[in-house]
Design a protein around this motif. Structure first.
Motif, mmCIF file in Angstrom:
data_model
loop_
_atom_site.group_PDB
_atom_site.id
_atom_site.type_symbol
_atom_site.label_atom_id
_atom_site.label_comp_id
_atom_site.label_asym_id
_atom_site.label_seq_id
_atom_site.Cartn_x
_atom_site.Cartn_y
_atom_site.Cartn_z
ATOM 1 N N GLY A 184 0.808 -1.222 0.000
ATOM 2 C CA GLY A 184 0.000 0.000 0.000
ATOM 3 C C GLY A 184 0.839 1.270 0.000
ATOM 4 N N SER A 185 2.158 1.128 0.078
ATOM 5 C CA SER A 185 3.015 2.324 0.059
ATOM 6 C C SER A 185 3.409 2.645 -1.373
ATOM 7 C CB SER A 185 4.257 2.091 0.906
ATOM 8 O OG SER A 185 5.113 1.147 0.292
ATOM 9 N N SER A 186 4.009 3.795 -1.550
ATOM 10 C CA SER A 186 4.437 4.202 -2.883
ATOM 11 C C SER A 186 5.724 3.510 -3.316
ATOM 12 C CB SER A 186 4.631 5.722 -2.934
ATOM 13 O OG SER A 186 5.619 6.116 -2.002
ATOM 14 N N LEU A 187 6.382 2.801 -2.409
ATOM 15 C CA LEU A 187 7.598 2.068 -2.723
ATOM 16 C C LEU A 187 7.227 0.649 -3.156
ATOM 17 C CD1 LEU A 187 10.722 2.102 -2.775
ATOM 18 C CD2 LEU A 187 10.638 1.157 -0.446
ATOM 19 N N ILE A 188 7.568 0.319 -4.395
ATOM 20 C CA ILE A 188 7.181 -0.972 -4.966
ATOM 21 C C ILE A 188 8.432 -1.827 -5.125
ATOM 22 C CG2 ILE A 188 6.017 -2.127 -6.877
ATOM 23 C CD1 ILE A 188 4.227 -0.231 -5.312
ATOM 24 N N HIS A 189 8.423 -3.008 -4.534
ATOM 25 C CA HIS A 189 9.516 -3.964 -4.692
ATOM 26 C C HIS A 189 9.265 -4.776 -5.967
ATOM 27 C CE1 HIS A 189 11.327 -3.284 -0.721
ATOM 28 N NE2 HIS A 189 10.065 -3.021 -0.344
ATOM 29 N N LEU A 190 10.283 -4.879 -6.773
ATOM 30 C CA LEU A 190 10.127 -5.510 -8.082
ATOM 31 C C LEU A 190 10.737 -6.895 -8.132
ATOM 32 C CD1 LEU A 190 11.099 -2.484 -10.399
ATOM 33 C CD2 LEU A 190 8.812 -3.194 -9.689
ATOM 34 N N SER A 191 10.088 -7.747 -8.897
ATOM 35 C CA SER A 191 10.652 -9.054 -9.238
ATOM 36 C C SER A 191 10.832 -9.091 -10.751
ATOM 37 C CB SER A 191 9.718 -10.181 -8.786
ATOM 38 O OG SER A 191 8.424 -10.019 -9.357
ATOM 39 N N ASP A 192 11.619 -10.052 -11.243
ATOM 40 C CA ASP A 192 11.833 -10.133 -12.686
ATOM 41 C C ASP A 192 10.505 -10.340 -13.412
ATOM 42 O OD1 ASP A 192 14.482 -9.852 -12.227
ATOM 43 O OD2 ASP A 192 15.036 -11.936 -12.679
ATOM 44 N N GLY A 193 10.348 -9.662 -14.532
ATOM 45 C CA GLY A 193 9.133 -9.815 -15.316
ATOM 46 C C GLY A 193 8.129 -8.728 -15.011
ATOM 47 N N LEU A 194 6.840 -9.073 -15.119
ATOM 48 C CA LEU A 194 5.764 -8.098 -14.990
ATOM 49 C C LEU A 194 5.416 -7.841 -13.535
ATOM 50 C CD1 LEU A 194 3.571 -6.368 -16.380
ATOM 51 C CD2 LEU A 194 2.100 -8.407 -16.352
ATOM 52 N N ASN A 195 5.340 -6.572 -13.197
ATOM 53 C CA ASN A 195 4.901 -6.127 -11.870
ATOM 54 C C ASN A 195 3.784 -5.102 -12.087
ATOM 55 O OD1 ASN A 195 7.308 -7.080 -9.833
ATOM 56 N ND2 ASN A 195 8.136 -6.494 -11.844
ATOM 57 N N ARG A 196 2.566 -5.455 -11.677
ATOM 58 C CA ARG A 196 1.418 -4.570 -11.917
ATOM 59 C C ARG A 196 1.184 -3.665 -10.713
ATOM 60 N NH1 ARG A 196 -3.420 -6.879 -15.191
ATOM 61 N NH2 ARG A 196 -1.818 -6.418 -16.746
ATOM 62 N N VAL A 197 1.102 -2.376 -10.988
ATOM 63 C CA VAL A 197 0.849 -1.381 -9.949
ATOM 64 C C VAL A 197 -0.466 -0.694 -10.272
ATOM 65 C CG1 VAL A 197 1.679 0.703 -8.796
ATOM 66 C CG2 VAL A 197 3.312 -1.016 -9.606
ATOM 67 N N GLU A 198 -1.419 -0.668 -9.307
ATOM 68 C CA GLU A 198 -2.704 -0.026 -9.522
ATOM 69 C C GLU A 198 -2.910 1.068 -8.485
ATOM 70 O OE1 GLU A 198 -5.608 -3.260 -11.637
ATOM 71 O OE2 GLU A 198 -5.496 -3.321 -9.446
ATOM 72 N N VAL A 199 -3.413 2.201 -8.966
ATOM 73 C CA VAL A 199 -3.694 3.349 -8.104
ATOM 74 C C VAL A 199 -5.179 3.655 -8.206
ATOM 75 C CG1 VAL A 199 -3.176 5.761 -7.587
ATOM 76 C CG2 VAL A 199 -1.385 4.263 -8.517
ATOM 77 N N GLU A 200 -5.866 3.670 -7.067
ATOM 78 C CA GLU A 200 -7.292 3.983 -7.051
ATOM 79 C C GLU A 200 -7.487 5.421 -6.570
ATOM 80 O OE1 GLU A 200 -10.975 1.401 -5.621
ATOM 81 O OE2 GLU A 200 -10.018 2.416 -3.916
ATOM 82 N N VAL A 201 -8.228 6.207 -7.330
ATOM 83 C CA VAL A 201 -8.506 7.592 -6.981
ATOM 84 C C VAL A 201 -9.982 7.693 -6.610
ATOM 85 C CG1 VAL A 201 -8.448 10.001 -7.738
ATOM 86 C CG2 VAL A 201 -6.742 8.376 -8.597
ATOM 87 N N VAL A 202 -10.260 8.311 -5.419
ATOM 88 C CA VAL A 202 -11.638 8.455 -4.923
ATOM 89 C C VAL A 202 -11.973 9.937 -4.873
ATOM 90 C CG1 VAL A 202 -13.261 7.942 -3.053
ATOM 91 C CG2 VAL A 202 -11.346 6.379 -3.540
ATOM 92 N N ALA A 203 -12.999 10.324 -5.633
ATOM 93 C CA ALA A 203 -13.413 11.733 -5.640
ATOM 94 C C ALA A 203 -14.163 12.064 -4.359
ATOM 95 C CB ALA A 203 -14.277 12.012 -6.859
ATOM 96 N N GLU A 204 -14.411 13.348 -4.174
ATOM 97 C CA GLU A 204 -15.102 13.801 -2.950
ATOM 98 C C GLU A 204 -16.491 13.206 -2.858
ATOM 99 O OE1 GLU A 204 -16.205 18.013 -0.702
ATOM 100 O OE2 GLU A 204 -15.261 18.036 -2.661
#
Length: 921
Positions: A58-78
């Motif tokens: 859940g932090s902005s620091l993403i640990h990577l492994s070889d190959g594909l690493n999917r990062v998703e960001v959810e934005v919630v409006a007011e």
């Protein structure tokens, strides 16, 4: 309240693809193998909105492994609205050894287009390019790349022909590697190459072009090893599927690329082509590597690029007589502008009615056609089942339709003439035909074959076995008709008479209407009609006069051709093509040209050749659209070079020697023949030039006392070319083959193999006309040659000529001639070389059927050389349609011995074979 967009989205390593935009929600990033973590930086557009990282902890620091690493960001409006952004981060494996891109500097194309998992490519560079720079790219800077063992960015020297450039890629951790290979093919230098070392000149000489090997390949299992230039090997293999020098069948994998030979040859020193320009002309005396020749020639300061002198034309007697004043030369050509039936058939009344648009469409279809023409040695490619001929036909339709709308516009008639001339080459050089025409020809061929079989059966009954000459076939049919009438079989006699009529028309003997009708329907004849139409509307056009004169010359109408060409040259005195063809026409006039006329003609011919060479050696040169008038595909242009060579044998002009002119003709003819997909008229005309250039060079070599090895090599090469020629069988081929074999024997009179080839050639002469006056002499000489060959097999070549050779009349005549020559002072004209202004020589191209479509040989062609009596072989098998070719120009000793013994036993029944395989006389 409902704004759930991001204002910023970035990753600490790599770059987003595509670039960030609030409305785009999906991205990719690729990072190097050494990157362990990335930080995702996110800022919302609305400060009241919030965001959550749905990946990792859940932090902005993403640990990577070889190959594909999917990062998703959810934005919630007011107001609770949701929006997801996705970033696919690909971490390269440290074990990956791949390129991400590969290009060649200088906008050079790779074939196929680059893909990371495709490892072999081809690329073609101009002849003047002596080095290439490959530009490989990787996504991981820890991956190491080397180009041919050196730095990735260095320029790689390329050979004269093919160069294999290797790009080695090693993974970041060093555990894996991959090699990409780019085969760089350099276009052929359009000149004859002269090595400074005589042995290298011999070792590196292609037996077809008589110049340096180009992209050499050897023929697998050939013994001794046979090497050819790739375009010519593929051309010859398309025709016969046999080794051109040994006559052995070519199996799978017959072609072996000789890259080492290419590299070795490329490092050999050569002379500049323009060394001939002499001291007075400050000829180039530079010596360089063969691989450097292509880059040197375009910038050579001695390349003839200066303007021509108009006085060469305005000071001639014919110009002063007809053009110096306001007058002009009266042209005898009488032509009526009319719409012919064939032209009406291709005109359209519907569709485009704008003349300019129709012309543009015609040019477009011409361009499409030329884009599909093959390179030397390649096959013609059809895409999507569409023949290039369809583009030409469409171009003709557009031109004819434009003429219908504006029939008094000369340029439209001229354009249609160019299209029709292209159709001639499409049919006669590339074998393109409409399906209806092809089916009709196949049916006609089947009927002709059946009739020919019946004629041969009649010949056999009347003492003309195997494949007699046309004259003997007609004689046998006459005898058969007379015999049948005497026997009261009138209906059968009438049928045999129809065979006689058919054969007479076919060979232009008796009724000549068939060839004339064929000529009038040929594309070249129609092209001439359109050029004449254009000329009749604009007689003061130098261009129309040039093309009318050129085609009249092609058809042997030299008087009318000269009038048009001189008129064009008076209008444009600096035009090289007008000068060249005017020079050629001057030499074909009756009576024989004077010495001054010969010099004038030689000057015009040499100026045309120098212009052609200079243009072809320019960096900016490319195939013109439409093609240039001086073209290596034009047999008349190449035959003009042979005429210039004949003139230069008498030192008519300073400049190129006869050998250089002949060599240039051989190189250009070989390149053009390799582009011929079928054995049509164009191919036959070009092959005649190639054979004549070979023979002229061979004669000059012998006259000048060339080395024994070189003479023998040239003799074998010419004998093989004759055997594989697609030229219809004729006496001239047999004569050329016999003379070539005689020259080989004169050079090495105790060479068993050369004597065997001579015997086969003599047998071919006998088999071609067994009832002629010289037939008994030919068969007797053949027996003697075979006897000498068997006796000398496996023996040293030193010593006196064998007795069997000294008994032959041609040898005795030559010896007597040599004695007479040694007793007299040398003459300016070498023996055996006819004067170029002799009408018999100047017009012999037309006699051989080289003068253009529809031009009929005065002498009926003889049929294919038969096998000798008793099963011996006097040439290539008749089924392959070869004329009197030596059976095994460079075969193994055992195969040659077996063939020789059969022929020898057939000629000389008194010869007995010993246990050791030699003959006991």
């Amino acid at each position: 309240m409902d704004n759930c967009d991001l204002e910023k989205l970035c990753v600490s390593a790599g770059s987003l693809r595509p670039d960030f935009a609030p409305e785009v929600t999906e991205y990719t990033v690729t990072v190097e193998s050494g990157v362990a973590t990335v930080t995702v930086d996110v800022v919302t557009s609305d400060c009241a909105a919030s965001h959550n990282m749905l990946s990792g902890d859940g932090s902005s620091l993403i640990h990577l492994s070889d190959g594909l690493n999917r990062v998703e960001v959810e934005v919630v409006a007011e107001d609770g609205s949701l929006k997801k952004y996705r970033v696919d981060v690909t971490k390269l494996s440290a074990q990956v050894a791949q390129l991400s891109a590969l290009t060649v500097d200088g906008d050079v194309q790779l074939h196929p287009a680059f893909s990371s998992n495709v490892y072999e490519y081809k690329s073609i560079v101009p002849f003047h390019c002596d080095a290439v720079t490959l530009l490989p790219e990787v996504q991981d800077r820890h991956i190491t790349v080397a180009v041919t063992g050196g730095d990735a960015s260095r320029r790689v020297p390329v050979n004269f022909g093919d160069t294999a450039v290797q790009i080695s890629v090693r993974s970041a951790d060093g555990s894996n590697s991959q090699v990409y290979t780019v085969s760089v093919t350099r276009e052929l230098v359009p000149l004859a190459v002269t090595f400074t070392d005589g042995k290298q000149q011999l070792d590196y000489e292609c037996p077809v072009s008589l110049s340096a090997f180009y992209r050499p390949v050897s023929l697998s299992h050939s013994d001794p090893k046979q090497t050819l230039s790739r375009p010519y090997s593929e051309m010859l293999a398309r025709r016969s599927r046999v080794d051109p020098l040994s006559d052995c069948p070519l199996g799978d994998g017959w072609k072996v690329a000789e890259r080492d030979l290419d590299g070795e040859m490329s490092a050999a020193p050569v002379k500049c082509f323009f060394v001939y320009r002499g001291k007075a002309l400050k000829g180039c005396d530079r010596v360089m590597k063969l691989s450097e020749l292509g880059s040197h020639v375009p910038r050579c300061p001695h390349r003839p690029t200066g303007p021509l002198d108009s006085k060469d034309v305005t000071e001639t007697s014919w110009y002063k007589k007809h053009f110096a004043s306001a007058g002009c030369l009266e042209i005898e050509t009488r032509h009526i502008l009319e719409v012919r039936n064939w032209e009406k058939r291709i005109q359209t009344t519907a569709g485009e009615d704008n003349v300019n648009e129709l012309c543009a469409l015609a040019q477009h279809h011409l361009k499409l056609y030329r884009q599909h023409l093959p390179k030397p040695g390649d096959m013609l490619q059809h895409e999507g089942g569409r023949s290039p001929l369809q583009s030409l036909e469409q171009a003709a339709v557009h031109c004819a339709s434009a003429i219908r709308l504006s029939s008094r516009e000369a340029r439209l008639h001229f354009l249609l003439g160019q299209v029709l001339e292209e159709q001639h080459y499409a049919t006669e050089m590339y074998g393109l035909q409409r399906k209806a025409d092809r089916d009709r020809d196949e049916l006609s061929d089947a009927k002709s074959a059946a009739r020919q079989d019946e004629i041969l059966a009649v010949c056999k009954r009347h003492g003309f076995p195997r494949t007699p000459t046309v004259e003997n076939q007609l004689r046998a049919l006459d005898k058969e008709t007379q015999q049948l009438k005497e026997q009261g079989q009138s209906s059968r006699a009438d049928y045999v008479q129809t065979l006689h009529t058919w054969l007479s028309k076919k060979t232009a003997k008796g009724g000549g209407s068939a060839p004339r009708e064929e000529e009038n329907h040929s594309s070249v004849h129609r092209a001439l009609m359109k050029y004449l139409d254009a000329w009749s509307l604009s007689p003061d056009s130098w261009e129309f006069n040039l093309h009318v004169g050129r085609l009249l010359l092609l058809q042997g109408r030299s008087r009318g051709a000269l009038q048009h060409l001189q008129s064009g040259l008076a209008l444009r005195p600096l035009h090289p093509a007008l000068r060249f063809f005017t020079g050629l026409a001057l030499l074909q006039q009756e009576p024989r040209a004077s010495e001054d006329t010969e010099k004038e003609a030689a000057l015009f011919l040499q100026q045309g050749l120098e212009h052609f060479v200079s243009q072809r050696c320019s960096k900016s040169w490319k195939e013109q659209d439409p093609p240039e008038t001086l073209s290596s595909l034009d047999a008349e242009f190449l035959r003009g070079l042979l005429t210039l060579g004949q003139l230069q044998q008498r030192n008519t002009l300073s400049g190129m020697s006869a050998e250089q002119v002949y060599h240039t003709a051989a190189v250009l003819a070989a390149q053009s023949v390799s582009r011929c997909v079928c054995g049509g008229r164009v191919s036959g005309q070009l092959e005649w030039v190639l054979l004549d250039a070979h023979f002229a060079l061979l004669q000059r070599l012998v006259q000048q006392g060339g080395g024994r090895a070189k003479v023998v090599q040239r003799c074998r090469a010419l004998t093989a070319l004759i055997g594989l020629s697609s030229i219809p069988p004729c006496q001239e081929l047999l004569d050329m083959q016999e003379k070539t074999c005689q020259l080989a024997v004169v050079t090495t009179p105790r060479d068993s193999h050369a004597l065997c080839l001579l015997g086969l050639a003599q047998l071919a002469q006998y088999g071609n006309s067994p009832n002629s006056e010289k037939s008994q002499e030919a068969i007797a000489d053949a027996c003697l040659s075979f006897q000498a060959s068997i006796e000398l097999e496996d023996k040293t070549q030193g010593g006196e000529p064998p007795e069997q050779l000294r008994q032959q009349k041609w040898w005795q005549d030559r010896q007597n001639s040599e004695k007479e020559k040694s007793a007299k002072p040398p003459t300016a004209q070498p023996k055996g070389v006819k004067g170029p202004s002799d009408p018999g020589v100047a017009k012999r191209g037309a006699r051989r059927g080289r003068g253009g479509p529809g031009h009929v040989r005065a002498k009926a062609a003889v049929t294919k050389a038969p096998a000798p009596i008793g099963g011996g072989k006097a040439g290539r098998p008749a089924a392959r349609g070869r004329a009197g070719a030596a059976a095994k120009p460079d075969g193994s000793a055992h195969a040659s011995k077996a063939k020789l013994n059969k022929s020898k036993q057939a000629c000389c029944p008194g010869t007995v074979e010993t246990a050791e395989g030699h003959s006991a006389l």
